[in-house]
Design a protein around this motif. Structure first.
Motif, PDB file in Angstrom:
ATOM      1  N   ILE A 125       1.155  -0.852   0.348  1.00  0.00           N
ATOM      2  CA  ILE A 125      -0.015  -0.345   0.079  1.00  0.00           C
ATOM      3  C   ILE A 125       1.029   0.927   0.264  1.00  0.00           C
ATOM      4  O   ILE A 125       0.969   2.533  -0.504  1.00  0.00           O
ATOM      5  CB  ILE A 125      -1.129  -0.100   0.877  1.00  0.00           C
ATOM      6  CG1 ILE A 125      -1.877  -0.625   0.542  1.00  0.00           C
ATOM      7  CG2 ILE A 125      -1.645   1.032   1.334  1.00  0.00           C
ATOM      8  CD1 ILE A 125      -2.724  -1.772   2.426  1.00  0.00           C
ATOM      9  N   THR A 126       1.925   1.244   0.518  1.00  0.00           N
ATOM     10  CA  THR A 126       2.828   2.265   1.627  1.00  0.00           C
ATOM     11  C   THR A 126       3.146   2.514  -0.412  1.00  0.00           C
ATOM     12  O   THR A 126       3.499   3.717  -0.802  1.00  0.00           O
ATOM     13  CB  THR A 126       4.436   1.694   1.758  1.00  0.00           C
ATOM     14  OG1 THR A 126       2.962   1.314   3.469  1.00  0.00           O
ATOM     15  CG2 THR A 126       4.964   3.477   2.028  1.00  0.00           C
ATOM     16  N   ARG A 127       3.659   1.932  -1.118  1.00  0.00           N
ATOM     17  CA  ARG A 127       4.152   1.944  -2.376  1.00  0.00           C
ATOM     18  C   ARG A 127       3.474   2.434  -3.245  1.00  0.00           C
ATOM     19  O   ARG A 127       3.821   3.136  -4.200  1.00  0.00           O
ATOM     20  CB  ARG A 127       5.102   0.607  -3.045  1.00  0.00           C
ATOM     21  CG  ARG A 127       6.022   0.207  -3.792  1.00  0.00           C
ATOM     22  CD  ARG A 127       6.178  -0.301  -4.366  1.00  0.00           C
ATOM     23  NE  ARG A 127       5.827  -2.116  -3.979  1.00  0.00           N
ATOM     24  CZ  ARG A 127       5.170  -3.121  -3.343  1.00  0.00           C
ATOM     25  NH1 ARG A 127       6.025  -2.987  -2.216  1.00  0.00           N
ATOM     26  NH2 ARG A 127       4.673  -4.240  -3.434  1.00  0.00           N
ATOM     27  N   TRP A 128       2.229   1.343  -4.133  1.00  0.00           N
ATOM     28  CA  TRP A 128       1.319   2.504  -4.358  1.00  0.00           C
ATOM     29  C   TRP A 128       1.047   3.425  -3.936  1.00  0.00           C
ATOM     30  O   TRP A 128       0.559   4.566  -5.092  1.00  0.00           O
ATOM     31  CB  TRP A 128       0.068   1.397  -4.205  1.00  0.00           C
ATOM     32  CG  TRP A 128      -0.022  -0.175  -4.133  1.00  0.00           C
ATOM     33  CD1 TRP A 128       0.857  -0.777  -5.300  1.00  0.00           C
ATOM     34  CD2 TRP A 128      -0.827  -0.765  -4.084  1.00  0.00           C
ATOM     35  NE1 TRP A 128       0.659  -1.657  -5.002  1.00  0.00           N
ATOM     36  CE2 TRP A 128      -0.132  -2.639  -4.403  1.00  0.00           C
ATOM     37  CE3 TRP A 128      -1.781  -0.919  -3.329  1.00  0.00           C
ATOM     38  CZ2 TRP A 128      -0.631  -3.350  -4.040  1.00  0.00           C
ATOM     39  CZ3 TRP A 128      -2.609  -2.180  -2.862  1.00  0.00           C
ATOM     40  CH2 TRP A 128      -1.828  -3.676  -3.311  1.00  0.00           C
ATOM     41  N   LEU A 129       1.244   4.439  -2.862  1.00  0.00           N
ATOM     42  CA  LEU A 129       1.054   4.745  -2.580  1.00  0.00           C
ATOM     43  C   LEU A 129       1.213   6.580  -3.387  1.00  0.00           C
ATOM     44  O   LEU A 129       1.827   7.813  -3.272  1.00  0.00           O
ATOM     45  CB  LEU A 129       0.427   5.769  -1.324  1.00  0.00           C
ATOM     46  CG  LEU A 129      -1.249   4.303  -0.784  1.00  0.00           C
ATOM     47  CD1 LEU A 129      -0.840   5.469   1.070  1.00  0.00           C
ATOM     48  CD2 LEU A 129      -2.320   5.592  -1.272  1.00  0.00           C
ATOM     49  N   GLY A 130       3.218   5.388  -3.124  1.00  0.00           N
ATOM     50  CA  GLY A 130       4.507   7.014  -3.641  1.00  0.00           C
ATOM     51  C   GLY A 130       3.976   7.790  -4.244  1.00  0.00           C
ATOM     52  O   GLY A 130       4.323   8.523  -4.441  1.00  0.00           O
ATOM     53  N   PRO A 131       3.080   7.494  -5.922  1.00  0.00           N
ATOM     54  CA  PRO A 131       3.084   8.440  -7.049  1.00  0.00           C
ATOM     55  C   PRO A 131       1.814   9.765  -6.429  1.00  0.00           C
ATOM     56  O   PRO A 131       1.851  10.600  -6.773  1.00  0.00           O
ATOM     57  CB  PRO A 131       1.933   7.882  -7.894  1.00  0.00           C
ATOM     58  CG  PRO A 131       3.084   6.419  -7.503  1.00  0.00           C
ATOM     59  CD  PRO A 131       2.588   5.997  -6.392  1.00  0.00           C
ATOM     60  N   PHE A 132       1.636   9.530  -5.214  1.00  0.00           N
ATOM     61  CA  PHE A 132       0.021   9.938  -4.809  1.00  0.00           C
ATOM     62  C   PHE A 132       0.681  11.337  -3.837  1.00  0.00           C
ATOM     63  O   PHE A 132       0.262  11.965  -3.096  1.00  0.00           O
ATOM     64  CB  PHE A 132      -0.902   9.924  -4.474  1.00  0.00           C
ATOM     65  CG  PHE A 132      -2.131   9.163  -5.138  1.00  0.00           C
ATOM     66  CD1 PHE A 132      -2.730   9.303  -6.048  1.00  0.00           C
ATOM     67  CD2 PHE A 132      -2.226   7.334  -5.100  1.00  0.00           C
ATOM     68  CE1 PHE A 132      -3.420   8.660  -7.115  1.00  0.00           C
ATOM     69  CE2 PHE A 132      -2.374   6.504  -6.295  1.00  0.00           C
ATOM     70  CZ  PHE A 132      -3.106   7.389  -7.378  1.00  0.00           C
ATOM     71  N   ARG A 179       2.407  14.181  -4.368  1.00  0.00           N
ATOM     72  CA  ARG A 179       2.874  15.124  -4.677  1.00  0.00           C
ATOM     73  C   ARG A 179       1.650  15.694  -5.005  1.00  0.00           C
ATOM     74  O   ARG A 179       0.507  16.533  -4.639  1.00  0.00           O
ATOM     75  CB  ARG A 179       2.449  15.296  -6.469  1.00  0.00           C
ATOM     76  CG  ARG A 179       1.756  14.431  -7.161  1.00  0.00           C
ATOM     77  CD  ARG A 179       1.722  14.497  -8.703  1.00  0.00           C
ATOM     78  NE  ARG A 179       2.736  13.384  -8.685  1.00  0.00           N
ATOM     79  CZ  ARG A 179       3.465  13.220 -10.039  1.00  0.00           C
ATOM     80  NH1 ARG A 179       2.568  13.433 -11.508  1.00  0.00           N
ATOM     81  NH2 ARG A 179       3.552  12.293 -10.109  1.00  0.00           N
ATOM     82  N   PHE A 180       0.249  15.403  -4.095  1.00  0.00           N
ATOM     83  CA  PHE A 180      -1.468  15.088  -4.004  1.00  0.00           C
ATOM     84  C   PHE A 180      -0.972  15.572  -2.114  1.00  0.00           C
ATOM     85  O   PHE A 180      -2.694  15.398  -2.066  1.00  0.00           O
ATOM     86  CB  PHE A 180      -1.931  14.427  -3.843  1.00  0.00           C
ATOM     87  CG  PHE A 180      -1.376  14.354  -5.934  1.00  0.00           C
ATOM     88  CD1 PHE A 180      -2.618  15.427  -7.021  1.00  0.00           C
ATOM     89  CD2 PHE A 180      -1.978  12.892  -6.813  1.00  0.00           C
ATOM     90  CE1 PHE A 180      -2.484  14.874  -8.612  1.00  0.00           C
ATOM     91  CE2 PHE A 180      -1.720  12.726  -8.142  1.00  0.00           C
ATOM     92  CZ  PHE A 180      -1.985  14.473  -8.850  1.00  0.00           C
ATOM     93  N   GLY A 181       0.244  15.636  -1.570  1.00  0.00           N
ATOM     94  CA  GLY A 181      -0.470  15.603  -0.389  1.00  0.00           C
ATOM     95  C   GLY A 181      -0.455  14.299   0.439  1.00  0.00           C
ATOM     96  O   GLY A 181      -0.724  14.327   1.539  1.00  0.00           O
ATOM     97  N   VAL A 182      -0.625  13.259   0.052  1.00  0.00           N
ATOM     98  CA  VAL A 182      -0.449  11.947   0.773  1.00  0.00           C
ATOM     99  C   VAL A 182       0.751  11.121   1.256  1.00  0.00           C
ATOM    100  O   VAL A 182       2.225  11.681   0.540  1.00  0.00           O
ATOM    101  CB  VAL A 182      -1.147  10.757  -0.216  1.00  0.00           C
ATOM    102  CG1 VAL A 182      -1.169   9.415   0.387  1.00  0.00           C
ATOM    103  CG2 VAL A 182      -2.578  11.060  -1.170  1.00  0.00           C
ATOM    104  N   ASN A 183       0.682  11.244   2.587  1.00  0.00           N
ATOM    105  CA  ASN A 183       2.209  10.570   3.238  1.00  0.00           C
ATOM    106  C   ASN A 183       1.377   9.044   3.324  1.00  0.00           C
ATOM    107  O   ASN A 183       1.395   8.604   4.677  1.00  0.00           O
ATOM    108  CB  ASN A 183       2.438  11.598   4.022  1.00  0.00           C
ATOM    109  CG  ASN A 183       3.686  11.402   5.451  1.00  0.00           C
ATOM    110  OD1 ASN A 183       4.470  10.350   4.750  1.00  0.00           O
ATOM    111  ND2 ASN A 183       4.235  12.096   5.778  1.00  0.00           N
ATOM    112  N   PRO A 184       2.834   8.864   2.858  1.00  0.00           N
ATOM    113  CA  PRO A 184       2.184   7.565   3.024  1.00  0.00           C
ATOM    114  C   PRO A 184       3.183   6.539   4.309  1.00  0.00           C
ATOM    115  O   PRO A 184       2.690   5.953   4.131  1.00  0.00           O
ATOM    116  CB  PRO A 184       3.496   6.579   1.413  1.00  0.00           C
ATOM    117  CG  PRO A 184       3.962   7.620   0.854  1.00  0.00           C
ATOM    118  CD  PRO A 184       3.201   9.244   1.286  1.00  0.00           C
ATOM    119  N   GLU A 185       4.051   7.032   4.264  1.00  0.00           N
ATOM    120  CA  GLU A 185       4.102   6.827   5.449  1.00  0.00           C
ATOM    121  C   GLU A 185       3.232   7.089   6.730  1.00  0.00           C
ATOM    122  O   GLU A 185       2.930   6.012   8.046  1.00  0.00           O
ATOM    123  CB  GLU A 185       5.400   7.088   5.931  1.00  0.00           C
ATOM    124  CG  GLU A 185       7.165   7.888   5.638  1.00  0.00           C
ATOM    125  CD  GLU A 185       7.354   7.845   3.807  1.00  0.00           C
ATOM    126  OE1 GLU A 185       6.440   9.048   4.099  1.00  0.00           O
ATOM    127  OE2 GLU A 185       7.504   6.946   3.310  1.00  0.00           O
TER     128      GLU A 185
END
Lengths: 199, 203, 233
Positions: free
Chosen positions: B122-129, B131-137
Motif C-alpha cells: 500500500i505504501t508503494r502504491w501511494l508513492g505517486p500520490f 505530490r497530492f499531499g498524501v504521506n505514505p508513511e
C-alpha cells in the motif's frame, strides 16, 4: 493553544478503525440470513458522526483495507472473502455512509449534540447507501431478482433503527465530552488543565 | 504479529507466498468477474478445481478452509435451498459453488499475505500520490496504530463492560459503549500528542 | 547543557460550548532554565503539564516565545522536536507499533536507513536497557513498568539533548516508579520533570511550583518543596 495536528487525526482515524473492528468481532446477533448483523454498521455510522466526513471516510476505508488480511469483518471469516461474496455491497457502502453521516452531522457543529438530528443523519445515510448497494450486489452475486434481494435486505430495518438509536445516544455523548472534535476552527487539546477563566 | 485477532497469515514458501500482493488481488478480482459474467456449470466447476488446487499449493490447512467457510455457511445453505426451490438444483450449484470457490481463493490470499507485505504494498502504491499531499508513511503508521489499537480497544471494552456490570447496568449498551468510545477518543488524542512529540508529524 | 527560555509566554485555550469562550491556562511567564534537572510541581490542573508541553511545541503559546538552545519552538518545531524527547504519563499512548522492536525502530527512522539495519539498531537500544528479551513481544502484553521503560528507551534511542517527562511515574507501582525515577535523574541530558513525587523533585537541581497558571515559587528544591507542603496544608 494546541494545534490540531495531523498526527492526532491519524490517531483518531486508526483508533476508530480499530473500534469498528472490535464492534464487528464482538459476538453477533444471530439472524440466520447471514448478511452482517453485528455492531459493525453501528461502528461505521458512529465513526462518521464522531469524526466527520473526511476522517470518518478514511477511518472506514482503513478498516476495510486492513480487513483484507485480518479477520476483522463481522462473522470472523477471513477478510477478502467477503468481497467475493454476497455481502460486498454492504462493505463498499460503509465508507460512503460514514462520510454522508459525518457530513450531515458536521454541517453545523452545534447539531452534533442533538440526539434527533444525529439519529436522522445516521438513518438517512444508511438508507441512501447501505440499503441500496447492499441488496444490489446481493442480487448480482446470488443471482436473485431485485425484488427478492430488497426484501431480504428489509429484514434488517428494525435492527438498523435500534442500532441508530444507540449510535446517536453515544455520538452525542462523545461530542458533549469533546466539544472541539466537531468545532471547525477551534484547536484540539489533550491537556488536562482547564485552569482559570480569563477576565 | 501478535495482535489479538491473529492474522490468517501462515508463513511459507509457496508460489502464492512469493507473488506480489497486487497480482494476487488482481487475480481475485478477475476471477470474481468471470464467475458472474460467465455463469454456468463449466465455469463453476473450473473455479472450484482452481480453488482447491490453490488451497493445496498454498498449504491452506483444512481447518483454516473450514473456518473461512463456517462464517458464511448459514447464508450459503439458505441461498442454495432458495435457489433450488426457485430455479432448480443445477442453478443452485452454479451460483453457490462459484461463491464457495471464490471464498476459498480469498483464503489463499489471506493465508499467503502478511500484514507487513500488505502495508508495504500500500505504501508503494501511494508513492505517486505524494505530490497530492498524501504521506505514505503516515498511512503505514495508521495501519500499525490500528493493529496495535485492536487488542487495546478490546481491553477497554472489557473494562467498561465490567464497570457497567458492577453498577448493574449490563443490559444497557449505552452504559458501557459510551465510556468505551470516550476512552477511544481520549486515547487517540494522547497518541496523537505522543506521535507529534516523536516528530512523526514533521516527516 | 541545554538552555530553555520562556519569554512572556501566555497560553489561553478555547472552550467551545463552554460557559466562557476561553480560559487562561498559563499566565504571563518568563523563565530561563539552564540547570540539568528541573522539576515542576503543583496540584492537578495547575498548568505544569502545559509548561512541560510548551518545550517541544505540543502546546503553542498564545503570545510570547519559547526558545530551546536558540531555536524558536513556534518556527523551528521540527528541529526542536529532534532535540527534545518527551515521555508521557501513560506509556500505552506513546507506544504505537505492535511489537517492542518495531516501536524502537520507529524512533530510529531518521538515524538508520534500511529495515534490517534499523531492526538491529533497535535491538541494540533494547539491550542497553535490559529489554532485549522483550523485543518480539506485543507491546500490549507488557507490564506497566516495562511499558514505561520501553517508552523511555524509544525516546532516548535518538539521543535528545533535552528530555521532558510529564508525570512519568504516576501510573507505576512503588518499585517501578523508583526504577524509572532513578533512571531519569541519572541521565546526562537536561531533564524537565513534571511530577507529584516530591522525593523525586527534591533530588533535582531546581524546582518550580506552579499553581493556578502561575509559577508561584522557584528555586532550591528543599525550599520550594517545603513551601508547597506548607501551602497544601
Amino acid at each position: 493553544m494546541t494545534r490540531r495536528t495531523p498526527t492526532t487525526d491519524v490517531a483518531l482515524i486508526a483508533g476508530f478503525a480499530a473500534l469498528i473492528a472490535v464492534c464487528a468481532i464482538l459476538p453477533d446477533i444471530k439472524t440466520g440470513v447471514g448478511v452482517p448483523y453485528s455492531l459493525q454498521t453501528f461502528g461505521v455510522l458512529l465513526t462518521g458522526a464522531v469524526l466527520g466526513p473526511v476522517r470518518g471516510f478514511l477511518s472506514v476505508v482503513l478498516y476495510l483495507v486492513a480487513g483484507l488480511v485480518l479477520p476483522i469483518y463481522s462473522g470472523g471469516a477471513s477478510g477478502i472473502s467477503h468481497y467475493s461474496g454476497v455481502t460486498a455491497g454492504y462493505l463498499v457502502a460503509f465508507p460512503l455512509a460514514a462520510a454522508l453521516c459525518g457530513y450531515l452531522v458536521y454541517r453545523n457543529h452545534r447539531n452534533a449534540t442533538q440526539f434527533t438530528l444525529v439519529f436522522t443523519c445516521g438513518l438517512l445515510s444508511s438508507f441512501v447507501f447501505v440499503h441500496t448497494l447492499g441488496p444490489l450486489n446481493l442480487a448480482w452475486r446470488a443471482d436473485l431478482s431485485l425484488k427478492e434481494a430488497f426484501s431480504f435486505d428489509a429484514a434488517y430495518f428494525p435492527g438498523d433503527i435500534a442500532k441508530n438509536v444507540v449510535m446517536a445516544l453515544i455520538a452525542t455523548a462523545v461530542h458533549r465530552a469533546f466539544p472541539d472534535l466537531a468545532a471547525r476552527r477551534s484547536p484540539a487539546t489533550t491537556t488536562d488543565e482547564p485552569a482559570t477563566q480569563s477576565a | 504479529m501478535t495482535a489479538s485477532p491473529l492474522g490468517d497469515y501462515q508463513p511459507g514458501t509457496s508460489v502464492f507466498h512469493q507473488l506480489p500482493v497486487g497480482a494476487k488481488l488482481l487475480g481475485l478480482l478477475v476471477l470474481s468477474i468471470v464467475a458472474v459474467s460467465f455463469r454456468g456449470v463449466p465455469t463453476t466447476i473450473g473455479l472450484l478445481v482452481l480453488a482447491v488446487a490453490g488451497c493445496v499449493v498454498a498449504g491452506v490447512r483444512l481447518r483454516r478452509a473450514a473456518r473461512a467457510l463456517r462464517g458464511v455457511l448459514v447464508a450459503m445453505t439458505l441461498l442454495a435451498a432458495y435457489q433450488t426451490w426457485q430455479r432448480g438444483g443445477e442453478h443452485a450449484f452454479v451460483v453457490v459453488g462459484a461463491l464457495v470457490a471464490l471464498l476459498l481463493l480469498a483464503t489463499v490470499f489471506t493465508t499467503t499475505t502478511s500484514v507487513e507485505r500488505m502495508v508495504d504494498a500500500i505504501t508503494r502504491w501511494l508513492g505517486p500520490f505524494r505530490r497530492f499531499g498524501v504521506n505514505p508513511e503516515l498511512v503505514a503508521l495508521a495501519f500499525s496504530l490500528m493493529i496495535r489499537g485492536i487488542p487495546l480497544t478490546l481491553a477497554i471494552a472489557g473494562e467498561t463492560r465490567d464497570a457497567a456490570r458492577a453498577r448493574g447496568l449490563e443490559r444497557n449498551p449505552r452504559a458501557y459503549l459510551t465510556p468505551l468510545v470516550i476512552r477511544v477518543v481520549a486515547h487517540a488524542r494522547a497518541t496523537g500528542d505522543a506521535l507529534h512529540a516523536r516528530g512523526l508529524g514533521d516527516d | 547543557m541545554s538552555r530553555i527560555e520562556l519569554d512572556r509566554v501566555v497560553v489561553r485555550a478555547a472552550t467551545p460550548g463552554g460557559p466562557v469562550p476561553e480560559v487562561t491556562v498559563l499566565r504571563e511567564t518568563t523563565l530561563d532554565l539552564t540547570e540539568q534537572r528541573i522539576a515542576l510541581v503543583g496540584p492537578n490542573g495547575s498548568g505544569k503539564s502545559t509548561l512541560a508541553r510548551l518545550v517541544n511545541g505540543l502546546v503553542e503559546p498564545t503570545s510570547g516565545r519559547v526558545v530551546v538552545d536558540g531555536l524558536d519552538v513556534a518556527k523551528k518545531g521540527r528541529e526542536v522536536r529532534r532535540r527534545v524527547g518527551f515521555v508521557f504519563t501513560d506509556p500505552s499512548a506513546q507506544l504505537v507499533m505492535p511489537t517492542v522492536v518495531e516501536d524502537v525502530a520507529l524512533s530510529l527512522r531518521h538515524q538508520v536507513r534500511g529495515r534490517e539495519e534499523r531492526a538491529d539498531a533497535a535491538r541494540g537500544v533494547l539491550a542497553s536497557y535490559g529489554l532485549e528479551e522483550l523485543a518480539d513481544r506485543s507491546v500490549h502484553t507488557l507490564s506497566g513498568g516495562q511499558r514505561q521503560l520501553l517508552a523511555l528507551a524509544g525516546v532516548l534511542a535518538t539521543d535528545p539533548a533535552v528530555l521532558v517527562a510529564d508525570e512519568p511515574t504516576t501510573l507505576l507501582d512503588l518499585r517501578n516508579a523508583r526504577m524509572i525515577g532513578d533512571l531519569l535523574l541519572g541521565l546526562p541530558q537536561q531533564l524537565v520533570l513534571a511530577t507529584h513525587d516530591l522525593d523525586l523533585a527534591l533530588r533535582c537541581d531546581r524546582v518550580l511550583l506552579v499553581d493556578d497558571g502561575t509559577v508561584v515559587a522557584d528555586g532550591a528544591p528543599d525550599e520550594v518543596v517545603a513551601h508547597y507542603r506548607a501551602s497544601a496544608g
